[in-house]
Design a protein around this motif. Structure first.
Motif, mmCIF file in Angstrom:
data_model
loop_
_atom_site.group_PDB
_atom_site.id
_atom_site.type_symbol
_atom_site.label_atom_id
_atom_site.label_comp_id
_atom_site.label_asym_id
_atom_site.label_seq_id
_atom_site.Cartn_x
_atom_site.Cartn_y
_atom_site.Cartn_z
ATOM 1 N N SER A 121 1.027 -0.982 0.316
ATOM 2 C CA SER A 121 -0.642 -0.176 0.335
ATOM 3 C C SER A 121 1.136 1.325 -0.182
ATOM 4 O O SER A 121 2.413 1.025 -0.059
ATOM 5 N N THR A 122 0.099 2.572 0.058
ATOM 6 C CA THR A 122 1.105 3.761 -0.059
ATOM 7 C C THR A 122 0.157 4.354 1.182
ATOM 8 O O THR A 122 -1.048 4.558 1.083
ATOM 9 N N ALA A 123 1.205 5.322 1.654
ATOM 10 C CA ALA A 123 0.651 6.038 2.962
ATOM 11 C C ALA A 123 0.033 7.263 2.576
ATOM 12 O O ALA A 123 0.502 8.107 1.173
ATOM 13 N N PRO A 124 -1.188 7.822 2.659
ATOM 14 C CA PRO A 124 -1.394 8.858 1.971
ATOM 15 C C PRO A 124 -0.945 10.338 2.156
ATOM 16 O O PRO A 124 -1.815 11.539 2.489
ATOM 17 N N VAL A 125 -0.074 10.791 2.132
ATOM 18 C CA VAL A 125 0.663 11.880 2.610
ATOM 19 C C VAL A 125 1.082 12.334 1.540
ATOM 20 O O VAL A 125 2.200 12.009 0.669
ATOM 21 N N ARG A 126 1.021 13.621 0.620
ATOM 22 C CA ARG A 126 2.051 14.089 0.088
ATOM 23 C C ARG A 126 2.445 15.527 0.039
ATOM 24 O O ARG A 126 3.900 15.523 -0.689
ATOM 25 N N GLN A 127 3.300 15.429 1.885
ATOM 26 C CA GLN A 127 4.390 17.009 1.894
ATOM 27 C C GLN A 127 3.646 16.609 3.261
ATOM 28 O O GLN A 127 2.984 16.496 3.897
ATOM 29 N N ARG A 128 5.639 16.760 3.859
ATOM 30 C CA ARG A 128 5.982 16.738 5.028
ATOM 31 C C ARG A 128 7.215 17.801 5.518
ATOM 32 O O ARG A 128 7.117 19.000 4.679
ATOM 33 N N LEU A 129 6.668 18.449 6.809
ATOM 34 C CA LEU A 129 6.929 19.285 7.390
ATOM 35 C C LEU A 129 8.169 18.708 8.505
ATOM 36 O O LEU A 129 8.188 18.683 9.320
#
Length: 324
Positions: A121-129
């Motif tokens: 699967s993939t994590a539903p994250v597009r950006q990180r800070l």
């Protein structure tokens, strides 16, 4: 520093800032690509950093728990915990549509992305800070960039260091005033892209699917010793000239492209990935050249050329062949 109060925040808040955040901390069996998550915590925050809710879980890593003296989680404590695929949906629901916030965010993101890849699967994250990067942009007067120093600066009490739930709480409480200071100063947030690991999962070295019964420490993307670079080192990189096959390239700090993938592209271009900086290093790639990591300090002392990730990825497109 004067923080924005609740009455003025709404009117003054930067329109370009994200609409929500997921402050994350994971504890793991170690630091390598094959290590596993043993606990995870998420504090969900609204657009202005106010806590909405929080979540915590243990995770059975199906292997030795690693540094128990750090995270305090023994094999007995983790034996009855759910496997990562069993908590993946709950975890994803708390990340979905939000910017992932973490202290040294590249580490937490890579550990999370690898676990999701193992779970097909993939994590539903597009950006990180990364809160380290934000602290640097705000020029906070910290003695170092440890979480405890950031917490102390904002008067946040740490109750149980290296407990995922408490570390996530501490970071959430320290992030809110950091976010408000950034908004007040008009600071652009240091957001980086999060790429899922589908490119890896589909590669010959990393089969796309592993049945849950087959999970082992080395069952996915096993550590591998890269073959020696076949080309001699032509020396240091020179500005406005192309990279040349055989050059020794070192990396330091957070990158928007997953580090392993960036290193793979480096090797494919005929360059040597250097694990440290020495007088023979041709180039250091870092998005934070002013940091005090061992690599950046050595690069300064040796006069090693330094470029950022964006410039480096451009250089990778046109690497000159080795001499001779």
């Amino acid at each position: 520093m004067t923080m924005l109060d609740d009455r003025t925040t709404a009117a003054a808040w930067p329109a370009a800032y994200p609409q929500g955040y997921a402050v994350v901390d994971v504890e793991t069996t170690g630091l390598a690509r094959d290590d596993r998550i043993v606990s995870a915590a998420v504090y969900r925050l609204d657009a202005q950093g106010n806590v909405e809710d929080h979540w915590y879980t243990l995770v059975n890593p199906e292997r030795d728990p690693g540094p128990v003296w750090i995270h305090g989680l023994t094999s007995d404590a983790l034996e009855g915990a759910p496997l990562f695929p069993e908590i993946a949906a709950d975890f994803a629901a708390r990340l979905d549509g939000r910017v992932l916030v973490a202290h040294n965010a590249i580490f937490d993101w890579q550990m999370i992305a690898r676990e999701y890849a193992r779970a097909e699967s993939t994590a539903p994250v597009r950006q990180r800070l990364c809160t380290i990067a934000l602290a640097k942009q705000l020029s906070l007067p910290l003695p170092n960039h440890k979480l405890e120093s950031l917490a102390a600066h904002f008067g946040v009490e740490q109750r149980q260091a290296h407990n995922a739930l408490d570390d996530a709480r501490v970071l959430a409480e320290a992030f809110r005033p950091s976010l408000h200071a950034a908004a007040e100063q008009g600071v652009r947030l240091p957001l980086l892209e999060c790429r899922p690991l589908t490119e890896w999962a589909a590669s010959p070295a990393a089969p796309a699917a592993y049945p849950s019964s087959a999970y082992r420490a080395n069952s996915w993307r096993p550590s591998r010793k890269r073959p020696a670079c076949p080309y001699p080192n032509p020396g240091r990189y020179e500005t406005d000239k192309p990279l040349r096959q055989g050059m020794r390239v070192a990396f330091s700090g957070d990158t928007s492209i997953d580090r392993e993938l960036l290193e793979d592209r480096t090797v494919e271009a005929g360059l040597h990935v250097a694990g440290s900086v020495s007088r023979l290093t041709s180039l250091l790639v870092t998005n934070d050249p002013e940091s005090a990591t061992s690599k950046t300090l050595k690069a300064r002392s040796f006069g090693t050329p330094v470029v950022d990730e964006a410039a480096y990825t451009q250089l990778l497109r046109d690497v000159a062949p080795a001499d001779g």
